[in-house]
Design an enzyme around this catalytic site. Structure first.
Site, PDB file in Angstrom:
ATOM      1  N   GLY A 215     -25.368  15.934  -9.742  1.00  0.00           N
ATOM      2  CA  GLY A 215     -24.081  15.358 -10.095  1.00  0.00           C
ATOM      3  C   GLY A 215     -24.229  14.102 -10.931  1.00  0.00           C
ATOM      4  O   GLY A 215     -25.152  13.975 -11.744  1.00  0.00           O
ATOM      5  N   SER A 216     -23.356  13.147 -10.707  1.00  0.00           N
ATOM      6  CA  SER A 216     -23.296  11.970 -11.571  1.00  0.00           C
ATOM      7  C   SER A 216     -24.501  11.042 -11.438  1.00  0.00           C
ATOM      8  O   SER A 216     -24.672  10.147 -12.273  1.00  0.00           O
ATOM      9  CB  SER A 216     -22.012  11.180 -11.300  1.00  0.00           C
ATOM     10  OG  SER A 216     -20.890  11.914 -11.765  1.00  0.00           O
ATOM     11  N   THR A 217     -25.337  11.213 -10.408  1.00  0.00           N
ATOM     12  CA  THR A 217     -26.545  10.398 -10.354  1.00  0.00           C
ATOM     13  C   THR A 217     -27.452  10.681 -11.555  1.00  0.00           C
ATOM     14  O   THR A 217     -28.253   9.833 -11.950  1.00  0.00           O
ATOM     15  CB  THR A 217     -27.336  10.627  -9.048  1.00  0.00           C
ATOM     16  OG1 THR A 217     -27.722  12.001  -8.957  1.00  0.00           O
ATOM     17  CG2 THR A 217     -26.490  10.243  -7.839  1.00  0.00           C
ATOM     18  N   LYS A 219     -26.560  10.772 -14.511  1.00  0.00           N
ATOM     19  CA  LYS A 219     -26.124   9.956 -15.635  1.00  0.00           C
ATOM     20  C   LYS A 219     -27.079   8.809 -15.911  1.00  0.00           C
ATOM     21  O   LYS A 219     -27.108   8.278 -17.028  1.00  0.00           O
ATOM     22  CB  LYS A 219     -24.702   9.435 -15.396  1.00  0.00           C
ATOM     23  CG  LYS A 219     -23.644  10.540 -15.452  1.00  0.00           C
ATOM     24  CD  LYS A 219     -22.269  10.052 -15.013  1.00  0.00           C
ATOM     25  CE  LYS A 219     -21.271  11.220 -14.991  1.00  0.00           C
ATOM     26  NZ  LYS A 219     -19.973  10.836 -14.415  1.00  0.00           N
TER      27      LYS A 219
END
Length: 498
Positions: A215-217, A219
Site C-alpha cells: 500500500g502507501s508505505t 510511496k
C-alpha cells in the site's frame, strides 16, 4: 602341514578378507546411506541422548531440554513458546526443525566442528561434543511490546537497528507453542494436525515468510526514485497532478482518501498520502525507475537469509504504464514482507545505507567460549545521503503533521508512513493496515530503531482500518522499548559520508 590343512587355512584367510572388505564397504562407502536410512534408530537415539544447546535472548534462555526417561532421552522445551516462536521455530523428534532450530542445528545439537575446544582430541576420542548456544540480536522488551500490541490479531512486526542490521524484534500473530511438537506420540501428531489445519495459520512466520501488498508505505520507494533521478527537485513545489488521475492507457480513474491532492507538492502528497500524485510520479519515472530503486531497497532478492530464508518481496519487472502507476502506490503485483518494509525505513533513517539484516549475534560452545560472531555489513547503498535527508523530512512530517500522529514520541524524532493496502478480488477484502517508521534521539545523526507493522485485522470494520490507527501505536510501543534499552556491547558505528 598337509594338503587339507593348507586348503582350510587359505579358505579361512579368504573368508577373513571378505569380512574385512565388506566391513570397510559398509563403514566407508555406504555410511551415508545407512546414516540417512529412516529405519536406523541409532541416529535418533544418539541425537537425543544429551540436551540441545540453547537459543538466547539477551542473557536469558528461551529454550530448554526436558529429560523424558525414554529411549530418546531429551526433548525440547520453550518456556515462552508463542512469544519467541517466530525466532526459534521448533525442534521436533517427529517433524524435524525450522527457523533457528533448523539453520543452527549443527551448533545446537553439538555436531558442528566449530564447537570443539580441542578439535584434534575430539577427532581422536570420537567423544560427542555438547551443544553450543546461539545468541540472538532480539531485544526482549521490543519483542514483548510487539507481541502485546498485536494482541492475537493477525499480523506481524519486524524491527531493526538501522546502523548494524541487527533484528531487534520479530513477531508473528497468532502464534503457537513449539513445545507441542517437541516429542513423539499421538499427542504430538494431533497437535501437528490441529496447527497445520488451522485457517489462522499460527505456524506461518508472517514477519519473514508472508508477503502483503504494501500500500502507501511503498510511496517511500517512489519518492526515493523521483528524488534520486531528478524528476523532483523541490519537494515543496506544486506538481502537475490531476485529481482524479486516469491511469495511462485505461479508462480507470484513481482517486484519493484525502482532500487537497490536486497538484499537491510531494511534501503535502506524502504527508496526507495522495495516491494520484504518486501514481503519476511512478508513471513518469517508468518501470525501470521504480523497479531499480525498489531493488536497491532489497526487493526481488531471492538470496536474503537472516539466517533462515526470507520470502522474496516483489516488484514486477515487466509492467505497462498503468501497472507502474498502481505499483507506485503499493498495489498491482507489488508485495513485501514486514522485514522488507522495515529495511526501507531503516535505510532512510541510516542516511541511505541499507545494512544486511541478521538475527544471530554470536555462537558460544558449551564452555561459554565465543566461536563465531556476526559482523555488520552493507547490503546496498539504497539512496544518497542527500536523498535520505529529504525522505526523512517527508517521513517526519507524516508524524508531526500528517496521517501518522499516533506514532509521535515526546522528545524523540520519529519518521513514518502509513499504508492501507487493498487486496482480494476487486479489492473487496478487508484492507491491511501498515505503518513503517524510524526513531532517533533529537541529537542523533542516525536512527536508533526502524519498525514495520502490518495488521490484517480481518474482524475490523472496513471503514475503521488505517495504518495510523491500527499499526502506528504498535510501532510506537516497539520504538519506545528500544529507546529505553541500553545499547548493546560493542555497538557498530557506521562510516560517515553518503
Amino acid at each position: 602341514m598337509n594338503r587339507c590343512m593348507r586348503h582350510a587355512a587359505v579358505f579361512c584367510a579368504l573368508l577373513l578378507t571378505a569380512v574385512l572388505v565388506n566391513t570397510a564397504r559398509v563403514q566407508v562407502l555406504q555410511a551415508g546411506e545407512f546414516t540417512g536410512n529412516p529405519a536406523n534408530r541409532r541416529i535418533a537415539i544418539t541425537r537425543y541422548q544429551q540436551p540441545r544447546g540453547n537459543i538466547m535472548v539477551g542473557d536469558r534462555r528461551v529454550t530448554g531440554s526436558r529429560f523424558t526417561g525414554g529411549q530418546l532421552r531429551y526433548e525440547r522445551t520453550y518456556p515462552e513458546g508463542p512469544l519467541y516462536a517466530p525466532v526459534t521455530g521448533f525442534a521436533s523428534q517427529t517433524y524435524g526443525a525450522t527457523l533457528l532450530e533448523g539453520t543452527e542445528d549443527g551448533v545446537l545439537s553439538g555436531t558442528s566442528g566449530t564447537l570443539a575446544s580441542a578439535p584434534l582430541w575430539q577427532e581422536l576420542t570420537r567423544a560427542r561434543q555438547r551443544g553450543g548456544d546461539v545468541h540472538t540480536t532480539i531485544e526482549p522488551s521490543a519483542q514483548q511490546a510487539a507481541f502485546a500490541g498485536l494482541a492475537g490479531r493477525r499480523g506481524a512486526v519486524a524491527a531493526l537497528d538501522p546502523a548494524t542490521g541487527r533484528i531487534l524484534a520479530l513477531v508473528s500473530s497468532p502464534s503457537y507453542d513449539p513445545s507441542l511438537l517437541s516429542g513423539t506420540g499421538t499427542a504430538v501428531g494431533a497437535a501437528w494436525n490441529r496447527l497445520t489445519q488451522d485457517p489462522a495459520q499460527p505456524m506461518l512466520d508472517r514477519a519473514i515468510r508472508q508477503t502483503y501488498p504494501p500500500g502507501s508505505t511503498f510511496k517511500v520507494v517512489t519518492a526515493a526514485a523521483a528524488l534520486q533521478l531528478g524528476l523532483v527537485k523541490d519537494v515543496m513545489a506544486p506538481t502537475d497532478s490531476p485529481d482524479p488521475y486516469r491511469l495511462q492507457g485505461t479508462l480507470v480513474d484513481l482517486t484519493n482518501e484525502s482532500d487537497g491532492c490536486r497538484d499537491a507538492s510531494v511534501y503535502d502528497a506524502f504527508r496526507i498520502s495522495c495516491n494520484t500524485v504518486f501514481a503519476k510520479l511512478g508513471t513518469d519515472l517508468g518501470p525501470h525507475g521504480v523497479v531499480d530503486q525498489a531493488q536497491r531497497f532489497g526487493f526481488n532478492d531471492t538470496r536474503l537469509r537472516i539466517p533462515a530464508g526470507v520470502a522474496k518481496s516483489t516488484v514486477d519487472t515487466a509492467m505497462g504504464p498503468d501497472q507502474v502507476g498502481l505499483s507506485s502506490i503499493g498495489q498491482f503485483d507489488t508485495t513485501a514482507t514486514p522485514l522488507q518494509m522495515a529495511m526501507v525505513a531503516a535505510a532512510v533513517g541510516n542516511g541511505g545505507r541499507l545494512m544486511r539484516p541478521y538475527l544471530v549475534d554470536r555462537v558460544t560452545n558449551h564452555s561459554g567460549m565465543t566461536v563465531s560472531t556476526t559482523r555488520p555489513s552493507l547490503l546496498h547503498q539504497a539512496v544518497s545521503g542527500d536523498t535520505a535527508r529529504q525522505l526523512q523530512m517527508l517521513m517526519e512530517a507524516v508524524v508531526t503533521d500528517g496521517t501518522g500522529g499516533n506514532a509521535a514520541i515526546p522528545g524523540v524524532v520519529v519518521g513514518g508512513k502509513t499504508g492501507t493496502a487493498q487486496h482480494g478480488l476487486a479489492n473487496v477484502g478487508t484492507p491491511y493496515a501498515w505503518f513503517i517508521s524510524y526513531a532517533k534521539p533529537a541529537t542523533a545523526d542516525h536512527a536508533t530503531v526502524a519498525v514495520a507493522v502490518v495488521v490484517e485485522d480481518a474482524e475490523a470494520q472496513r471503514a475503521d482500518i488505517s495504518g495510523g490507527g491500527n499499526a502506528a501505536p504498535i510501532a510506537k510501543a516497539v520504538m519506545q522499548a528500544v529507546l529505553r534499552s541500553p545499547a548493546p556491547t560493542g555497538e557498530f558505528s557506521p562510516p560517515s559520508g553518503n
